[in-house]
Design an enzyme around this catalytic site. Structure first.
Site, mmCIF file in Angstrom:
data_model
loop_
_atom_site.group_PDB
_atom_site.id
_atom_site.type_symbol
_atom_site.label_atom_id
_atom_site.label_comp_id
_atom_site.label_asym_id
_atom_site.label_seq_id
_atom_site.Cartn_x
_atom_site.Cartn_y
_atom_site.Cartn_z
ATOM 1 C CB SER A 37 -7.810 0.294 5.868
ATOM 2 O OG SER A 37 -8.280 1.358 5.961
ATOM 3 C CB SER A 48 -8.010 3.151 3.255
ATOM 4 O OG SER A 48 -6.952 2.629 3.954
ATOM 5 C CE LYS A 70 -3.858 1.778 2.850
ATOM 6 N NZ LYS A 70 -4.599 1.377 4.139
#
Lengths: 420, 440
Positions: free
Chosen positions: B147, B123, B48
């Site tokens: 997330s 996310s 990420k």
């Protein structure tokens, strides 16, 4: 109407730990080229995290213990949020409502709190440019806050010197004003009836005892003439005056909250006892003991105990010879360089000087007479009880007879003084 | 998967899905293959884009850090590289972790490979897309309130939110420091176990990382389950939950029962306070964490924050302000304490709790981003674990009739990742939801 100054003090002291408060960078930043002692943590780079320095925590607790504080068994770090270019994270890690130490005292001055925080970077303004040096960013900083207990400038001075001495005795900081490792912020207001006024004027970041005195004296005069308003001022060396800084009305909302990156710090009573054992004999206690144990004058004991190394040196020498007054005298009058001479050598030299140069009694009495006649004010002082002048006389006499002062000279001198 | 296969897939899906912010050049990746043989030798992975990687652009999906080149690398990245894994890319996400759909990004919304008109979740939408489209064997996500789990469920893969403190956060760009957790997402629980083995454990650079020894997660997978009880919180399967998701999880429940696991009905009456607690504490912390992005020392100025991020900064600033602190931040912390007790009580009656991950299947792009309140409710099932710190494993457990993935989560006791992965492994031995691939 009698006007009483009401003064409180905040003192910041940089700890002399090897590394910074929350990272491994060296803490000693004095005189270093800018920005060479930095890392992701003290630069506040994205993703970096603080890890508290155990030594700094321990030293803060030692200082708090030396100042008779109550030590909180659970303590924590908080974030103080504000924007300033020398504060890379946008917040300072400090302690808000659970500092390491609370409710202590030094003499009759009450200590409100002793807490640990990180220092900021340093701004340098060059022409149109402002530059930031982050070498200082994250250096451990202890803040010692008193209650508003001072009623005169003199009391402030005495407190600061005592505090500096204790810090140096503990070996936790050089407490050096010139290097900025000790910084002073007095708050002062004037009271007509001795009660706490509803305003105070804070004077920021003063870097010498003398300037604290001057700033306070200036404020006492100024506040008698000008309206009493809550204010932050700074000391201007150029103007020899305090000048207004930002007004308290614009006070920041610092949005304090517990720093989620640092777990609370828990201490057991056993751990605190172990830390406390590291506290050496403190200056006050040592002074009292020196007077008693070595039969020294208050004056001599005071000088000897001013610095722990000197005191230790004296005691080392006093183990080898019971001529305590002579040893003290030699150290105080710097007859020997104690930085190069080991105590045994000093004792040896003293002995030599005494045997090699026996004093002719008549010559000595004559010399004493001359010195006393030449210094009537000092004699008068002695008569008023200022025994400290003995040291002064001894110096003069030993110059005249060209031998170091010793117990015999002292005995004769005291006899002749008392006879006058 | 081979590096070649991964790069072929990246070429095929990157533009279609917006999943990547940075693709590492193949030459660069291949160069790193020469490492000696070790635990994850040559295993391709993605991060990420909230993890700093030395000299590799790291953006947190925000224009504030659009061109930011970090000076150091996150611990999790260093550990993975040390084990021989090969980084192929940095993945799109909601900027700073602020969102549950990967639409709050300055690099274009991440699209769901099962239906490109729908969101991939957030996310960590980018990491989940990379895994389900075979662009990498695994991804490292970061779970603050779902997330990792939310995009795993909406993309049909496995995602592990670890116990707070299990994996170092050093070098993970902070969203809400007391909730942020670093964890793996991959096709299977087995792969997650392999990754966790490498990344878990004390880090001297993270004071909140735990000293607890790291178990042999892989070795433990195949051990007999023993007597296990899974809690079934009845309130969580009522109103507001999509019926297809409910049916899929009920089916998974029966599957688990077949393995001798006992299902016990429990009650978690405080559960619905998860969202308010989360949406006070997380913005409070983020308002402070993002204070450093002032454009003075690095990056671009604050005007580059998106409106969602500005909203969170403002809410947090308000909640911490003098005069409001007690009513909001402090109150939320008190409820958090109640929450910890609520979970402790639930987990005293069973070994782990089974619940949905999302209340609905993935919505259309634009559907939630324009409705902030509805968006908060989409986080209903995933925000309450982070304030408590407990681990949770999201597993694929079915598809809607329209072909969208459905996930469930097993929430365990503190540091019980080994048990969660063991159950997940057992479940995946008997089901094939996790093996399905979108046709793109």
């Amino acid at each position: 109407m009698k006007i009483t100054p009401i003064i409180g003090l905040e003192v910041h002291v940089e700890l002399a730990t090897a590394s910074k408060m929350f990272c491994g960078c060296p803490a000693d930043h004095f005189g270093k080229p800018p920005n060479i002692q930095t890392c992701p943590v003290c630069l506040g780079l994205p993703g970096a995290l603080p890890v508290p320095n155990k030594k700094a925590v321990e030293w803060t607790i030692i200082l708090a213990q030396a100042l008779d504080c109550k030590i909180n068994l659970i303590s924590k770090f908080d974030r103080k949020n504000y924007f300033y270019p020398d504060l890379p994270k946008g917040y300072q890690i400090t302690q808000y409502d659970q500092p390491f130490g609370e409710n202590g005292k030094l003499g009759k001055i009450r200590i409100r709190r002793v807490h640990l925080e990180e220092d900021t970077g340093k701004l340098q303004h060059e022409g149109q440019q402002s530059l930031v040096d982050f070498n200082r960013s994250g250096v451990p900083l202890v803040e010692i806050v008193t209650e508003p207990d001072f009623r005169s400038v003199e009391e402030v001075d005495v407190y600061l010197k005592k505090l500096q001495r204790i810090i140096r005795y503990l070996g936790i900081s050089s407490a050096d004003m010139e290097k900025g490792s000790m910084r002073l912020e007095p708050s002062i207001s004037l009271s007509n009836d001795g009660s706490l006024p509803n305003y105070r004027v804070e004077v920021k970041n003063i870097n010498s005892f003398r300037f604290v005195r001057m700033a306070l004296e200036y404020e006492i005069k100024r506040q008698q003439k000008e309206p009493h308003i809550q204010q932050t001022r700074g000391w201007s060396e150029a103007k020899n005056a305090t000048v207004p800084q930002r007004e308290k009305e614009e006070a920041h909302d610092y949005r304090y909250f517990p720093d989620p990156d640092i777990p609370p710090i828990r201490m057991s009573n056993e751990q605190l006892a172990i830390i406390k054992e590291q506290i050496p004999e403190l200056p006050e206690a040592k002074l009292t003991r020196f007077v008693k144990q070595y039969n020294l004058s208050q004056y001599a004991a005071n000088i000897l105990t001013d610095d722990k190394n000197t005191a230790d040196y004296f005691e080392e020498a006093a183990k080898l010879s019971d001529q305590f007054a002579d040893i003290a005298n030699w150290i105080i009058n710097k007859k020997a360089d104690i930085t190069t001479l080991v105590p045994a050598q000093l004792v040896e030299q003293i002995k030599k000087s005494q045997t090699a140069m026996p004093v002719d009694k008549t010559a000595l009495e004559q010399a004493i007479k001359t010195v006393l006649s030449a210094n009537p004010k000092a004699v008068a002082d002695y008569k008023k009880g200022k025994t400290a002048v003995i040291g002064f006389f001894l110096g003069k006499i030993s110059q005249a007879v060209k031998i170091p002062a010793n117990d015999m000279i002292r005995t004769v001198l005291e006899r002749m003084l008392n006879a006058r | 998967m081979t590096i070649d296969e991964c790069y072929q897939n990246i070429g095929r899906i990157a533009d279609k899905t917006n999943a990547f912010i940075t693709v590492i050049s193949k030459a660069e990746a291949v160069k790193k293959m020469q490492h000696a043989k070790s635990f994850l030798s040559g295993v391709p992975f993605v991060l990420k884009d909230s993890y700093v990687t030395k000299h590799i652009k790291t953006t947190a999906a925000s224009n504030v850090l659009k061109d930011y080149l970090p000076q150091y690398s996150a611990t999790v990245y260093r550990r993975l590289e040390g084990a021989g894994a090969i980084l192929l890319g940095k993945m799109n996400m909601d900027a700073w972790g602020h969102g549950g759909t990967s639409e709050n990004t300055d690099f274009g919304p991440v699209k769901n490979p099962w239906d490109l008109t729908r969101v991939a979740g957030g996310s960590g939408g980018g990491p989940a897309v990379a895994v389900v489209t075979d662009c990498a064997d695994f991804a490292i996500g970061e779970d603050t309130g779902g997330s990792i789990r939310n995009p795993a469920a909406w993309c049909g893969i496995t995602g592990l939110k670890v116990t707070y403190g299990r994996v170092s956060r050093y070098g993970c760009i902070a969203y809400a420091s007391s909730f942020d957790t670093v964890g793996p997402t991959a096709r299977t629980a087995q792969q997650c176990a392999r990754i966790l083995r490498v990344i878990a454990g004390k880090d001297p650079y993270d004071a909140t990382s735990s000293n607890k020894p790291v178990p042999d997660y892989v070795g433990q997978l195949k051990k007999p389950l023993g007597k296990l009880t899974i809690g079934w919180p009845k309130e969580l399967f009522g109103e507001g939950l999509d019926w297809e998701i409910k049916i899929a999880i009920e089916q998974a429940r029966r599957e688990l029962e077949k393995h001798g696991i006992k299902i016990k009905e429990i009650s978690m009456p405080l559960f619905s306070y998860g969202v308010p607690v989360y949406y006070i504490i997380a913005p409070s912390e983020t308002s402070s964490n993002l204070g450093r992005y002032d454009g003075v020392r690095f990056g671009n100025g604050r005007e580059n924050f998106t409106s969602e991020t500005k909203r969170r900064i403002m809410v947090g600033t308000y909640a911490l302000s003098a005069g409001y602190y007690d009513a909001y931040y402090k109150k939320a912390q008190q409820v958090r304490t109640l929450f910890i007790k609520e979970y402790a009580k639930a987990l005293s009656e069973c070994d782990m709790v089974l619940m949905p991950v999302n209340p609905t299947p993935p919505p259309k792009i634009g559907e939630l981003i324009n409705d902030p309140v509805k968006k908060l409710l989409a986080d209903y099932y995933t925000t309450s674990q982070n304030p408590v710190g407990v681990p949770s494993l999201a597993l694929p457990c079915g598809f809607t009739r329209s072909g969208l993935p459905i996930g469930m989560q097993l929430v365990g006791k503190m540091f019980s990742e080994d048990l969660l992965l063991q159950v997940g492994y057992r479940y995946q031995q008997a089901t094939d939801w996790h093996t399905r691939k979108p046709k793109l």
